[in-house]
Design an enzyme around this catalytic site. Structure first.
Site, short mmCIF file in Angstrom:
data_model
loop_
_atom_site.label_atom_id
_atom_site.label_comp_id
_atom_site.label_asym_id
_atom_site.label_seq_id
_atom_site.Cartn_x
_atom_site.Cartn_y
_atom_site.Cartn_z
N HIS A 45 -20.84 -9.63 -30.26
CA HIS A 45 -19.45 -9.29 -30.60
C HIS A 45 -18.93 -8.21 -29.65
O HIS A 45 -19.60 -7.19 -29.44
CB HIS A 45 -19.45 -8.76 -32.04
CG HIS A 45 -18.11 -8.43 -32.62
ND1 HIS A 45 -17.33 -9.36 -33.28
CD2 HIS A 45 -17.43 -7.27 -32.69
CE1 HIS A 45 -16.22 -8.77 -33.72
NE2 HIS A 45 -16.25 -7.50 -33.37
N ASP A 47 -15.73 -5.71 -28.98
CA ASP A 47 -14.49 -5.12 -29.49
C ASP A 47 -13.62 -4.68 -28.33
O ASP A 47 -13.92 -3.68 -27.66
CB ASP A 47 -14.81 -3.92 -30.38
CG ASP A 47 -15.36 -4.36 -31.73
OD1 ASP A 47 -14.75 -5.26 -32.34
OD2 ASP A 47 -16.39 -3.83 -32.16
N GLY A 162 -16.70 2.25 -34.08
CA GLY A 162 -17.87 1.87 -34.87
C GLY A 162 -18.28 2.99 -35.81
O GLY A 162 -17.79 4.13 -35.71
N ASP A 193 -16.19 -7.90 -40.67
CA ASP A 193 -16.45 -6.99 -39.55
C ASP A 193 -16.18 -5.54 -39.95
O ASP A 193 -15.08 -5.21 -40.38
CB ASP A 193 -15.53 -7.38 -38.37
CG ASP A 193 -15.74 -6.51 -37.14
OD1 ASP A 193 -16.71 -5.73 -37.10
OD2 ASP A 193 -14.92 -6.64 -36.21
N SER A 216 -23.06 -0.50 -34.83
CA SER A 216 -23.81 0.76 -34.70
C SER A 216 -25.08 0.78 -35.55
O SER A 216 -25.98 1.57 -35.26
CB SER A 216 -22.91 1.94 -35.05
OG SER A 216 -22.35 1.78 -36.32
C1 DX5 Z 1 -13.72 -1.98 -35.74
C2 DX5 Z 1 -14.47 -3.04 -34.96
C3 DX5 Z 1 -15.82 -3.39 -35.47
C4 DX5 Z 1 -16.76 -2.31 -35.80
C5 DX5 Z 1 -18.22 -2.68 -35.75
O1 DX5 Z 1 -12.77 -1.40 -34.92
O2 DX5 Z 1 -13.76 -4.23 -34.97
O3 DX5 Z 1 -16.38 -4.46 -34.74
O4 DX5 Z 1 -16.52 -1.15 -35.10
O5 DX5 Z 1 -18.99 -1.57 -35.68
P1 DX5 Z 1 -19.81 -1.01 -36.91
O6 DX5 Z 1 -20.77 -2.07 -37.30
O7 DX5 Z 1 -20.42 0.20 -36.35
O8 DX5 Z 1 -18.83 -0.71 -38.02
ZN ZN Z 2 -14.84 -6.14 -34.16
#
Ligand code: DX5
Ligand code: ZN
Length: 246
Positions: A45, A47, A162, A193, A216
């Protein structure tokens, strides 16, 4: 032999874990991807944030292109007005492209445009069109879009970074999205997500979703491989408990 579409690959391996790569050691991208492959992860994934729709700025098409891996590339566009930008992400090798209606003046048009896009690595594989929804966006926004998408991504945190906490109302939103999908008569994949950790991933899988993003909690700077394996097992376990319930 015919190449399976990205959609078919996802559906057949559902539920999949899509691991957010941006908290990995980006200077060792190759070995971080190899670690995911070894662990049995199928999807990575990314971002993409533009500093406008999201406070942070992250990566763009060259980064997607630099991901040398057989993993499916799940590209989450948290950017303003993606209409004239989506083609670049498809050309860079995205298998899934998720856009946000909150960031589009013409979301339906963006999806129509995406239908014509080819997968850069295997034209027959196609590009899965996703729509992501912020926690504050009513799910009804999806109704007029259901004929033009293959994937719905329910955000459990606000777009930004994250490591945020999972917002509990997400569970009700996932149930609602499932009902909308069932009522549409179309095959649409559902993902969640944000804020997904070792502690809640099985519970999220038990909601009966197809794709779970976790970033994370895998790339925590300590035990990424063990974390990834744990997440995959927990998802299987959670999905089994969902099967027993229904
Ligand atoms: C939010 C993002 C996510 C998210 C994933 O802005 O779309 O993909 O940060 O990270 P974790 O798993 O750390 O929440
Ligand atoms: Zn995301």
């Amino acid at each position: 032999m015919a190449v399976a579409t990205a959609f078919d690959l996802l559906r057949e391996s559902s539920p999949v874990v899509s691991v957010g790569i941006l908290t990995a050691d980006l200077l060792s991208l190759g070995s971080e991807l190899a670690l995911l492959e070894r662990s049995g992860v199928n999807v990575v994934h990314v971002d993409v944030m533009d500093g406008c729709f999201c406070p942070m700025m992250t990566v763009g098409p060259p980064f997607i292109k630099a991901l040398k891996t057989p993993l499916l590339k799940d590209v989450h566009l948290m950017i303003d007005e993606p209409l004239n930008k989506v083609a670049e992400y498809a050309a860079a090798g995205a298998d899934i492209i998720t856009i946000h209606p909150e960031a589009c003046s013409h979301v339906h048009r963006v999806l129509q445009q995406m239908r014509l896009m080819k997968n850069a690595n295997h034209p027959e594989k196609g590009v899965v069109r996703g729509v992501g929804l912020d926690p504050g966006t009513p799910l009804e926004v999806l109704e007029p879009l259901l004929d033009e998408l293959e994937f719905i991504l329910v955000l459990a945190v606000n777009p930004g970074w994250g490591g945020q906490k999972f917002i509990p109302s997400t569970k009700g939103r996932v149930e609602k999205a499932k009902n909308m999908i069932a009522g549409s008569g179309r095959e649409i994949l559902l993902g969640v997500d944000g804020g997904i950790t070792r502690d809640n991933i099985a519970e999220v899988a038990a909601l009966g979703v197809d794709l779970i993003v976790t970033g994370s909690a895998v790339f925590d700077g300590k035990a990424a491989e063990a974390n990834a394996k744990f997440m995959l097992e927990a998802v299987k376990e959670g999905a089994r408990s969902a099967d027993l319930r229904f």
